[in-house]
Design a protein around this motif. Structure first.
Motif, mmCIF file in Angstrom:
data_model
loop_
_atom_site.group_PDB
_atom_site.id
_atom_site.type_symbol
_atom_site.label_atom_id
_atom_site.label_comp_id
_atom_site.label_asym_id
_atom_site.label_seq_id
_atom_site.Cartn_x
_atom_site.Cartn_y
_atom_site.Cartn_z
ATOM 1 N N ILE A 15 85.535 -57.374 58.050
ATOM 2 C CA ILE A 15 84.514 -58.416 58.279
ATOM 3 C C ILE A 15 83.996 -58.836 56.908
ATOM 4 O O ILE A 15 83.488 -57.988 56.157
ATOM 5 N N ASP A 16 84.138 -60.107 56.584
ATOM 6 C CA ASP A 16 83.712 -60.492 55.234
ATOM 7 C C ASP A 16 82.224 -60.850 55.201
ATOM 8 O O ASP A 16 81.585 -61.039 56.233
ATOM 9 N N TYR A 17 81.724 -60.926 53.993
ATOM 10 C CA TYR A 17 80.286 -61.091 53.775
ATOM 11 C C TYR A 17 79.737 -62.353 54.466
ATOM 12 O O TYR A 17 78.641 -62.326 55.026
ATOM 13 N N ASP A 18 80.525 -63.446 54.430
ATOM 14 C CA ASP A 18 80.059 -64.693 55.060
ATOM 15 C C ASP A 18 79.881 -64.519 56.565
ATOM 16 O O ASP A 18 78.899 -64.995 57.140
ATOM 17 N N GLN A 19 80.836 -63.852 57.186
ATOM 18 C CA GLN A 19 80.721 -63.594 58.635
ATOM 19 C C GLN A 19 79.473 -62.762 58.921
ATOM 20 O O GLN A 19 78.758 -62.992 59.892
ATOM 21 N N ILE A 20 79.251 -61.770 58.088
ATOM 22 C CA ILE A 20 78.077 -60.893 58.272
ATOM 23 C C ILE A 20 76.799 -61.732 58.179
ATOM 24 O O ILE A 20 75.902 -61.631 59.018
ATOM 25 N N GLN A 21 76.744 -62.588 57.167
ATOM 26 C CA GLN A 21 75.521 -63.382 56.975
ATOM 27 C C GLN A 21 75.291 -64.355 58.128
ATOM 28 O O GLN A 21 74.150 -64.565 58.549
#
Ligand SMILES: O=P(O)(O)OC[C@H]1O[C@H](OP(=O)(O)OP(=O)(O)O)[C@H](O)[C@@H]1O
Ligand code: HPA
Length: 186
Positions: A15-21
């Motif tokens: 899960i990349d940072y953009d998805q997390i945000q």
């Protein structure tokens, strides 16, 4: 950085940072509505929560307070295992509490955190966890209000989560894979 090796284990991006945000922004919107007049207290369970807590709190725009705790379990009297929350640092009587966790896996930590908070006579308890592994849960919870991502039974690191104390600093979340299985399939 797609794949990483930590000691003996291999991990790939999950899960990349953009998805997390993006997910955290949606959770924040819901919290702002639901807790608008409740002046909640966010309780982050250390160590793993620190990245999620920091990013989540940037999306919370209502009056609130926060604290970080550590869970210490010890064998008590006849009642068996007792859990104590270290570091609460404030009176939580009649307060609406949101527990912030990086991951709910078996649910063991969460059970103990909830039990310890209940002993402090809080008004309500809900849980915001970035990750949850439904197939690993050993308990039923009726107060897990926010789940960032439901994941399979797989070991994950990064964004606060560790393997042998490492990887907490990684921006993205990675899952373990077996390189030998991949070789066999090729
Ligand atoms: O649902 P469970 O099976 O209890 O697993 C989840 C817990 O495990 C990890 O904490 P850990 O005790 O490893 O401490 P850490 O946060 O310092 O990594 C994580 O931060 C959760 O609190
Ligand atoms: O998958 C995991 N990764 C890191 N820490 C954990 N604690 C419970 N489950 C996990």
């Amino acid at each position: 950085m797609k794949n990483i090796v930590i000691d003996d284990l291999h991990f790939e991006l999950m899960i990349d940072y953009d998805q997390i945000q993006k997910r955290i922004r949606l959770i924040g919107i819901d919290i702002n509505l639901r807790y608008e007049h409740k002046h909640p207290v966010f309780i982050g369970v250390l160590n793993g929560c620190f990245m999620f807590m920091a990013d989540l709190m940037k999306q919370v725009h209502i009056p609130c307070e926060m604290s970080f705790v550590k869970l210490a379990s010890y064998s008590g009297t006849e009642q068996g295992k007792v859990s104590e929350l270290l570091g609460v640092g404030m009176d939580l009587t009649d307060r609406h509490v949101v527990i912030v966790e990086d991951i709910v896996d078996t649910g063991n930590s969460l059970v103990h955190t909830i039990e310890a908070l209940e002993r402090l006579n809080v008004a309500s308890i809900s849980v915001a966890t970035l990750l949850m592994k439904p197939s690993c849960l050993l308990y039923t919870f009726d107060n897990i209000m926010y789940v960032g991502f439901e994941i399979e039974k797989e070991f994950v690191v990064g964004y606060g989560l560790d393997y042998n104390g490492q990887c907490r600093n990684l921006q993205h979340i990675y899952k373990q894979f077996d390189p030998q299985l991949i070789e066999k399939n090729n």
